[in-house]
Design a protein around this motif. Structure first.
Motif, PDB file in Angstrom:
ATOM      1  N   SER A 171       0.907  -1.274  -0.057  1.00 45.20           N
ATOM      2  CA  SER A 171       0.042   0.100  -0.097  1.00 45.20           C
ATOM      3  C   SER A 171       0.716   1.322  -0.201  1.00 45.20           C
ATOM      4  N   ILE A 172       2.074   1.011   0.373  1.00 45.18           N
ATOM      5  CA  ILE A 172       2.861   2.398   0.413  1.00 45.18           C
ATOM      6  C   ILE A 172       3.114   2.978  -1.085  1.00 45.18           C
ATOM      7  N   TRP A 173       3.306   2.035  -1.873  1.00 48.17           N
ATOM      8  CA  TRP A 173       3.175   2.466  -3.438  1.00 48.17           C
ATOM      9  C   TRP A 173       1.946   2.698  -4.257  1.00 48.17           C
ATOM     10  N   VAL A 174       0.916   2.793  -3.702  1.00 40.42           N
ATOM     11  CA  VAL A 174      -0.574   2.644  -4.127  1.00 40.42           C
ATOM     12  C   VAL A 174      -1.237   3.899  -3.719  1.00 40.42           C
ATOM     13  N   ASP A 175      -1.894   4.530  -4.609  1.00 38.20           N
ATOM     14  CA  ASP A 175      -2.511   5.920  -4.352  1.00 38.20           C
ATOM     15  C   ASP A 175      -4.140   5.541  -4.062  1.00 38.20           C
ATOM     16  N   GLY A 176      -4.912   6.528  -3.668  1.00 38.94           N
ATOM     17  CA  GLY A 176      -6.384   6.438  -3.380  1.00 38.94           C
ATOM     18  C   GLY A 176      -6.907   5.500  -2.378  1.00 38.94           C
ATOM     19  N   GLN A 177      -8.063   5.183  -2.650  1.00 40.38           N
ATOM     20  CA  GLN A 177      -8.827   4.292  -1.839  1.00 40.38           C
ATOM     21  C   GLN A 177      -8.205   2.842  -1.660  1.00 40.38           C
ATOM     22  N   TRP A 178      -7.207   2.532  -2.773  1.00 40.99           N
ATOM     23  CA  TRP A 178      -6.795   1.533  -2.920  1.00 40.99           C
ATOM     24  C   TRP A 178      -5.812   0.759  -1.567  1.00 40.99           C
ATOM     25  N   LYS A 179      -5.087   1.984  -0.883  1.00 41.52           N
ATOM     26  CA  LYS A 179      -4.526   1.929   0.118  1.00 41.52           C
ATOM     27  C   LYS A 179      -5.353   1.174   1.415  1.00 41.52           C
ATOM     28  N   LEU A 180      -6.672   1.642   1.386  1.00 41.77           N
ATOM     29  CA  LEU A 180      -7.501   1.251   2.372  1.00 41.77           C
ATOM     30  C   LEU A 180      -7.917  -0.150   2.170  1.00 41.77           C
ATOM     31  N   VAL A 181      -8.046  -0.381   0.912  1.00 39.62           N
ATOM     32  CA  VAL A 181      -8.349  -2.037   0.588  1.00 39.62           C
ATOM     33  C   VAL A 181      -7.126  -2.809   0.980  1.00 39.62           C
ATOM     34  N   LEU A 182      -6.069  -2.372   0.648  1.00 35.15           N
ATOM     35  CA  LEU A 182      -5.036  -3.353   1.114  1.00 35.15           C
ATOM     36  C   LEU A 182      -4.666  -3.450   2.695  1.00 35.15           C
ATOM     37  N   TRP A 183      -5.090  -2.408   3.449  1.00 33.62           N
ATOM     38  CA  TRP A 183      -4.984  -2.519   4.684  1.00 33.62           C
ATOM     39  C   TRP A 183      -5.921  -3.290   5.542  1.00 33.62           C
ATOM     40  N   SER A 184      -7.301  -3.082   4.742  1.00 37.20           N
ATOM     41  CA  SER A 184      -8.423  -4.075   5.096  1.00 37.20           C
ATOM     42  C   SER A 184      -8.075  -5.567   4.955  1.00 37.20           C
ATOM     43  N   VAL A 185      -7.369  -6.023   3.464  1.00 39.65           N
ATOM     44  CA  VAL A 185      -6.802  -7.170   3.495  1.00 39.65           C
ATOM     45  C   VAL A 185      -5.756  -7.783   4.440  1.00 39.65           C
ATOM     46  N   GLY A 186      -4.889  -6.836   4.662  1.00 40.60           N
ATOM     47  CA  GLY A 186      -3.963  -7.087   5.783  1.00 40.60           C
ATOM     48  C   GLY A 186      -4.441  -7.589   7.009  1.00 40.60           C
ATOM     49  N   ILE A 187      -5.497  -6.548   7.467  1.00 38.18           N
ATOM     50  CA  ILE A 187      -5.855  -7.025   8.843  1.00 38.18           C
ATOM     51  C   ILE A 187      -6.648  -8.358   9.002  1.00 38.18           C
ATOM     52  N   GLY A 188      -7.421  -8.530   7.577  1.00 33.83           N
ATOM     53  CA  GLY A 188      -8.325  -9.721   7.657  1.00 33.83           C
ATOM     54  C   GLY A 188      -7.393 -10.699   7.613  1.00 33.83           C
ATOM     55  N   LEU A 189      -6.128 -10.860   6.831  1.00 37.11           N
ATOM     56  CA  LEU A 189      -5.356 -12.097   6.913  1.00 37.11           C
ATOM     57  C   LEU A 189      -5.053 -12.405   8.595  1.00 37.11           C
ATOM     58  N   ASP A 190      -4.568 -11.269   9.138  1.00 38.63           N
ATOM     59  CA  ASP A 190      -4.219 -11.358  10.538  1.00 38.63           C
ATOM     60  C   ASP A 190      -5.252 -11.964  11.349  1.00 38.63           C
ATOM     61  N   LEU A 191      -6.601 -11.520  11.372  1.00 40.11           N
ATOM     62  CA  LEU A 191      -7.652 -12.270  11.794  1.00 40.11           C
ATOM     63  C   LEU A 191      -7.961 -13.366  11.555  1.00 40.11           C
ATOM     64  N   LEU A 192      -7.818 -13.730  10.261  1.00 37.00           N
ATOM     65  CA  LEU A 192      -7.995 -15.083   9.758  1.00 37.00           C
ATOM     66  C   LEU A 192      -6.915 -16.206  10.426  1.00 37.00           C
ATOM     67  N   LEU A 193      -5.537 -15.611  10.580  1.00 35.45           N
ATOM     68  CA  LEU A 193      -4.630 -16.276  10.975  1.00 35.45           C
ATOM     69  C   LEU A 193      -4.749 -16.749  12.535  1.00 35.45           C
TER      70      LEU A 193
END
Length: 413
Positions: A156-178
């Motif tokens: 997400s550091i190299w992504v602009d706009g709302q895609w940052k939040l999408v990637l953050w959500s995926v990362g948090i979701g992975l942690d919660l799934l683990l």
């Protein structure tokens, strides 16, 4: 080299200990991040604001959990400088919250606050995950030692706009799934198998090599339950204290009258009542829970939800103080009533899971703690915010009265 030794944590080897001053200092900084999230729900309340609030809250909670579990297991070997570095990372995240809220909800297009927040979060989590001594595998919550969920944050550091939040959500979701699917025992066995296979390969390649007997030692470690429950309870207490501070801050800018006094008293009763249910008649900061009834992983998950709900209640109370006697907008009314109902719903879950309530008491908790707040959210469209807070305070007082009457000794943590 000999095969690795799988060493379980010896029983009854830990003496009872309490949170250190450095740990309390760390908790205060973490809660400051939770308090900063009021900037998000304090402006315009919609689904975007709720989503961002949840996402940032989980990032603060996961960062805090990483260091909390490290100091729990390390005990007297905890490095204070490591906690201080973690605090600095949390501080950068806290300072970035207003900018993140303005960038996302204000749509100003400035992605720098989001990038700063992401870098601080990644650095804090990675540094925390490297705190463990070599060969230790945390059986209760192994996700804090791995960085799989940080990969989307890094992208997400190299992504602009709302895609940052999408990637953050995926990362948090992975942690919660683990957290839900990864077993510490399974990881321990996988590491044992990998090291055994490597040792077997080395022996085949060098059949005449002499084993030195100094093979790697892999430890399966577990949390100290007494210290663990204390840290969870203290975190909830600090969040409640910060909630009182938010209400006081809102009252300082309001017009002084009898209505403001009534709102302040009702808000304090509501928050103090949550303290009573979570700490006096609960365990580890969770209402209606009893010691040793649920696994540490389940307690952590419920703790995340309870602290998030309490922080949300604080934002709602501050909004009521600002609105005065006016009726609350639909979104804010539902936020207050829904948060209180969610708190009592979690209490029902902990009560059933820890077998601390019979069927009659569970039904009464559902009706008074969940049904009544939801009915007020649905039907009290013209009621003033102050009236709603008084109702919520009465609900909490009723629960406290029943707890004191039915379990005056057993319910105390």
């Amino acid at each position: 080299m000999s095969d690795p030794i799988i060493a379980d944590e010896p029983e009854n080897t830990r003496i009872e200990r309490h949170a250190s001053w450095a740990e309390l200092f760390f908790d205060l900084v973490a809660v400051a991040g939770v308090a900063a999230l009021a900037h998000i729900l304090g402006s315009e309340l919609d689904l975007a604001a709720l989503g961002l609030y949840t996402l940032l809250f989980l990032s603060f909670w996961l960062s805090w959990t990483t260091f909390m579990l490290y100091s729990n297991v390390a005990a007297g070997k905890t490095r204070v400088i490591r906690l201080m570095v973690g605090m600095f990372g949390l501080g950068v995240m806290v300072a970035s919250v207003p900018g993140v809220a303005h960038s996302v909800l204000g749509h100003d297009g400035d992605s720098r606050p989001l990038t700063v927040f992401a870098i601080a979060y990644i650095a804090t989590r990675v540094y925390g995950s490297r705190s463990w001594r070599r060969g230790e595998v945390l059986l209760d919550f192994p996700v804090v030692q791995y960085s799989t969920g940080l990969l989307p944050w890094t992208v997400s550091i190299w992504v602009d706009g709302q895609w940052k939040l999408v990637l953050w959500s995926v990362g948090i979701g992975l942690d919660l799934l683990l957290i839900l699917v990864v077993s510490g025992d399974k990881i321990l066995k996988q590491i044992q198998s990998r090291f055994t296979a490597q040792a077997t390969t080395r022996r085949r390649r060098r059949p005449h090599a002499r084993s030195d007997g100094d093979g790697a030692v892999i430890h399966g470690v577990s949390v100290d339950p007494v210290h663990f429950s204390e840290r969870l309870g203290l975190f909830v207490i600090i969040v409640l204290g910060e909630s009182v501070v938010q209400v006081i801050g809102a009252a300082a800018d309001a017009h002084y009258d009898v209505g403001l006094l009534a709102t302040g008293i009702a808000s304090f009763v509501l928050l103090a009542g949550m303290f009573g249910l979570s700490v006096v008649f609960g365990y580890a900061g969770l209402p209606h829970l009893r010691a040793g009834r649920i696994p540490a992983r389940a307690a952590l998950g419920l703790h995340c939800l309870v602290t998030g709900v309490v922080a949300t209640v604080a934002v709602s109370l501050s909004s009521v103080v600002k609105h005065g006697s006016d009726s609350l907008p639909d979104q804010e009314r539902w936020l207050l009533c829904g948060a209180v109902a969610a708190y009592f719903a979690l209490g029902v879950v902990t009560g059933v899971a820890s077998h601390s309530s019979d069927l009659q008491r569970t039904i009464s908790r559902i009706i008074t703690g969940i049904v009544i707040p939801l009915l007020l959210g649905l039907l009290a469209t013209d009621a003033g915010g102050r009236t709603l807070v008084v109702w919520m305070a009465l609900v909490v007082l009723a629960h406290l009265w029943f707890e004191r009457r039915l379990a005056p000794v057993q319910g105390r943590a």
